[in-house]
Design an enzyme around this catalytic site. Structure first.
Site, PDB file in Angstrom:
ATOM      1  N   ASP A   1       0.874  -1.168   0.000  1.00  0.00           N
ATOM      2  CA  ASP A   1       0.000   0.000   0.000  1.00  0.00           C
ATOM      3  C   ASP A   1       0.923   1.234   0.000  1.00  0.00           C
ATOM      4  OD1 ASP A   1      -2.353   1.601   0.470  1.00  0.00           O
ATOM      5  OD2 ASP A   1      -1.649   1.797   2.533  1.00  0.00           O
ATOM      6  N   LEU A   2       0.403   2.367  -0.415  1.00  0.00           N
ATOM      7  CA  LEU A   2       1.241   3.575  -0.488  1.00  0.00           C
ATOM      8  C   LEU A   2       1.074   4.458   0.763  1.00  0.00           C
ATOM      9  CD1 LEU A   2       3.029   5.576  -2.167  1.00  0.00           C
ATOM     10  CD2 LEU A   2       0.900   6.500  -3.078  1.00  0.00           C
TER      11      LEU A   2
ATOM     12  N   THR B   1       1.022  10.373   3.781  1.00  0.00           N
ATOM     13  CA  THR B   1       0.259  11.393   3.049  1.00  0.00           C
ATOM     14  C   THR B   1      -1.073  11.686   3.722  1.00  0.00           C
ATOM     15  OG1 THR B   1      -0.364   9.554   1.678  1.00  0.00           O
ATOM     16  CG2 THR B   1       1.158  11.140   0.693  1.00  0.00           C
TER      17      THR B   1
ATOM     18  N   GLY C   1      -7.410   4.482   3.338  1.00  0.00           N
ATOM     19  CA  GLY C   1      -7.609   3.316   2.479  1.00  0.00           C
ATOM     20  C   GLY C   1      -8.858   3.403   1.605  1.00  0.00           C
TER      21      GLY C   1
ATOM     22  N   ARG D   1     -11.292   8.280  -3.153  1.00  0.00           N
ATOM     23  CA  ARG D   1     -11.538   9.730  -3.040  1.00  0.00           C
ATOM     24  C   ARG D   1     -13.037  10.026  -2.925  1.00  0.00           C
ATOM     25  NH1 ARG D   1      -9.070  12.908  -7.854  1.00  0.00           N
ATOM     26  NH2 ARG D   1      -7.314  11.583  -7.239  1.00  0.00           N
TER      27      ARG D   1
ATOM     28  N   SER E   1      -2.370   0.427  -4.469  1.00  0.00           N
ATOM     29  CA  SER E   1      -2.932   1.594  -3.773  1.00  0.00           C
ATOM     30  C   SER E   1      -4.233   2.061  -4.412  1.00  0.00           C
ATOM     31  CB  SER E   1      -1.902   2.736  -3.832  1.00  0.00           C
ATOM     32  OG  SER E   1      -2.498   3.954  -3.472  1.00  0.00           O
ATOM     33  N   ALA E   2      -5.089   2.661  -3.588  1.00  0.00           N
ATOM     34  CA  ALA E   2      -6.330   3.249  -4.110  1.00  0.00           C
ATOM     35  C   ALA E   2      -6.078   4.598  -4.756  1.00  0.00           C
ATOM     36  CB  ALA E   2      -7.308   3.433  -2.953  1.00  0.00           C
ATOM     37  N   SER E   3      -4.905   5.166  -4.517  1.00  0.00           N
ATOM     38  CA  SER E   3      -4.663   6.550  -4.945  1.00  0.00           C
ATOM     39  C   SER E   3      -4.486   6.678  -6.456  1.00  0.00           C
ATOM     40  CB  SER E   3      -3.414   7.089  -4.252  1.00  0.00           C
ATOM     41  OG  SER E   3      -3.128   8.375  -4.761  1.00  0.00           O
TER      42      SER E   3
ATOM     43  N   ASN F   1      -3.007   9.302  -7.464  1.00  0.00           N
ATOM     44  CA  ASN F   1      -1.827  10.180  -7.504  1.00  0.00           C
ATOM     45  C   ASN F   1      -0.539   9.416  -7.205  1.00  0.00           C
ATOM     46  OD1 ASN F   1      -3.234  12.791  -7.847  1.00  0.00           O
ATOM     47  ND2 ASN F   1      -4.110  12.298  -5.851  1.00  0.00           N
TER      48      ASN F   1
ATOM     49  N   GLU G   1       0.163  -3.323   4.626  1.00  0.00           N
ATOM     50  CA  GLU G   1      -0.996  -2.425   4.695  1.00  0.00           C
ATOM     51  C   GLU G   1      -1.125  -1.720   6.041  1.00  0.00           C
ATOM     52  OE1 GLU G   1      -3.657  -0.964   3.759  1.00  0.00           O
ATOM     53  OE2 GLU G   1      -3.806  -1.594   1.700  1.00  0.00           O
ATOM     54  N   ASP G   2      -1.629  -0.479   6.020  1.00  0.00           N
ATOM     55  CA  ASP G   2      -1.875   0.227   7.277  1.00  0.00           C
ATOM     56  C   ASP G   2      -3.364   0.448   7.536  1.00  0.00           C
ATOM     57  OD1 ASP G   2      -2.232   2.209   5.256  1.00  0.00           O
ATOM     58  OD2 ASP G   2      -2.124   3.721   6.834  1.00  0.00           O
TER      59      ASP G   2
HETATM   60  C1  BG6 Z   1      -5.644   5.867  -0.276  1.00  0.00           C
HETATM   61  C2  BG6 Z   1      -5.721   6.750   0.942  1.00  0.00           C
HETATM   62  O1  BG6 Z   1      -4.375   5.315  -0.391  1.00  0.00           O
HETATM   63  O2  BG6 Z   1      -5.934   6.619  -1.450  1.00  0.00           O
HETATM   64  C3  BG6 Z   1      -7.097   7.413   1.000  1.00  0.00           C
HETATM   65  O3  BG6 Z   1      -5.508   5.973   2.112  1.00  0.00           O
HETATM   66  C4  BG6 Z   1      -7.341   8.175  -0.299  1.00  0.00           C
HETATM   67  O4  BG6 Z   1      -7.157   8.275   2.115  1.00  0.00           O
HETATM   68  C5  BG6 Z   1      -7.217   7.231  -1.472  1.00  0.00           C
HETATM   69  O5  BG6 Z   1      -8.652   8.740  -0.282  1.00  0.00           O
HETATM   70  C6  BG6 Z   1      -7.421   7.920  -2.814  1.00  0.00           C
HETATM   71  O6  BG6 Z   1      -6.383   8.817  -3.037  1.00  0.00           O
HETATM   72  P1  BG6 Z   1      -6.299   9.896  -4.201  1.00  0.00           P
HETATM   73  O7  BG6 Z   1      -4.863  10.337  -4.170  1.00  0.00           O
HETATM   74  O8  BG6 Z   1      -6.653   9.205  -5.486  1.00  0.00           O
HETATM   75  O9  BG6 Z   1      -7.269  10.965  -3.862  1.00  0.00           O
HETATM   76 MG    MG Z   2      -2.790   3.145   3.490  1.00  0.00          MG
END
Ligand code: BG6
Ligand code: MG
Length: 220
Positions: free
Chosen positions: A10-11, A18, A47, A50, A115-117, A119, A170-171
């Site tokens: 996980d990121l 972040t 986790g 968005r 990761s779900a992010s 970014n 994972e956290d």
């Molecule tokens: C996860 C974070 O890794 O990514 C969440 O733990 C975040 O808090 C999610 O909402 C989505 O991230 P992003 O960067 O696409 O807005």
């Molecule tokens: Mg995390």
């Protein structure tokens, strides 16, 4: 336990903290919307995607919004968040992470981000560690958020490894659940209060090697 070959990370909260920038960005948006959102509420967003994060904030404020308005506000939050991310310094990578990843790579393990992010690439570039990963699986290529196992199953697939050859770091409890649903063991970065389901728990990736972790997992 099968011989472990793949490590899925996980990121946010494992590689870099972040969460504080997500919080500052959501807080700024919530203030503009007149919603009382605090640091404790922010725990619920870890986790989570968005859009789901924003829906939780709306629930906290007792508000409803059209899909279009929600999308607009999520974009606004991301613009604020990116202002923080563009300032991110390479030394903000969490303690021990670079040593841990470098050692694992040298030992022949395959490394993927899960990761779900959306970014994640810009964050890894800012931290100067994008090249350490063999594959990046993130919110730009998966559609189902953790606790769905999609992100980790996709990681194993891209690494060309059977799922029981991979372990997850994972956290967030949703991430531990996702790992288990994928049929993978999960190393929790956190405390037993936050992550009671983790197979083993660590405070961070410092002062430990991947081989020591795998030995510990063999004992559980
Ligand atoms: C996860 C974070 O890794 O990514 C969440 O733990 C975040 O808090 C999610 O909402 C989505 O991230 P992003 O960067 O696409 O807005
Ligand atoms: Mg995390």
């Amino acid at each position: 336990m099968k011989e472990i070959k793949g490590l899925l990370f996980d990121l946010d909260g494992v590689i870099v903290d972040t969460a504080k920038y997500h919080y500052l960005a959501w807080k700024q948006l919530s203030d503009q919307l007149g919603i009382d959102f605090n640091i404790k509420d922010n725990e619920r967003l870890k986790g989570v995607s968005r859009m789901r994060s924003f829906e939780i904030i709306l629930e906290i404020g007792g508000c409803t919004m059209s899909e279009e308005e929600k999308e607009k506000n999520c974009s606004k939050k991301n613009e604020i968040y990116l202002e923080y991310i563009y300032q991110l310094k390479a030394n903000e990578v969490l303690p021990g992470v670079i040593e841990f990843l470098t050692d694992a790579k040298a030992k022949g393990y395959k490394l993927a981000l899960g990761s779900a992010s959306k970014n994640s690439r810009v964050i890894l570039e800012k931290l100067d560690i994008l090249d350490l990963f063999d594959e990046i699986v993130d919110g730009t290529i998966v559609s189902k958020a953790k606790p769905d196992p999609e992100v980790f199953l996709k990681g194993a697939e891209l690494l060309k490894l059977a799922k029981n050859r991979c372990i997850v770091f994972e956290d967030a409890s949703s991430g531990i659940e996702a790992a288990h649903s994928a049929g993978m063991l999960a190393v929790g970065i956190g405390t037993v209060e936050n992550l009671p389901e983790a197979d083993i728990l660590l405070a961070g990736l410092n002062n430990i090697t991947v081989d020591e972790i795998i030995n510990k997992l063999q004992e559980v």
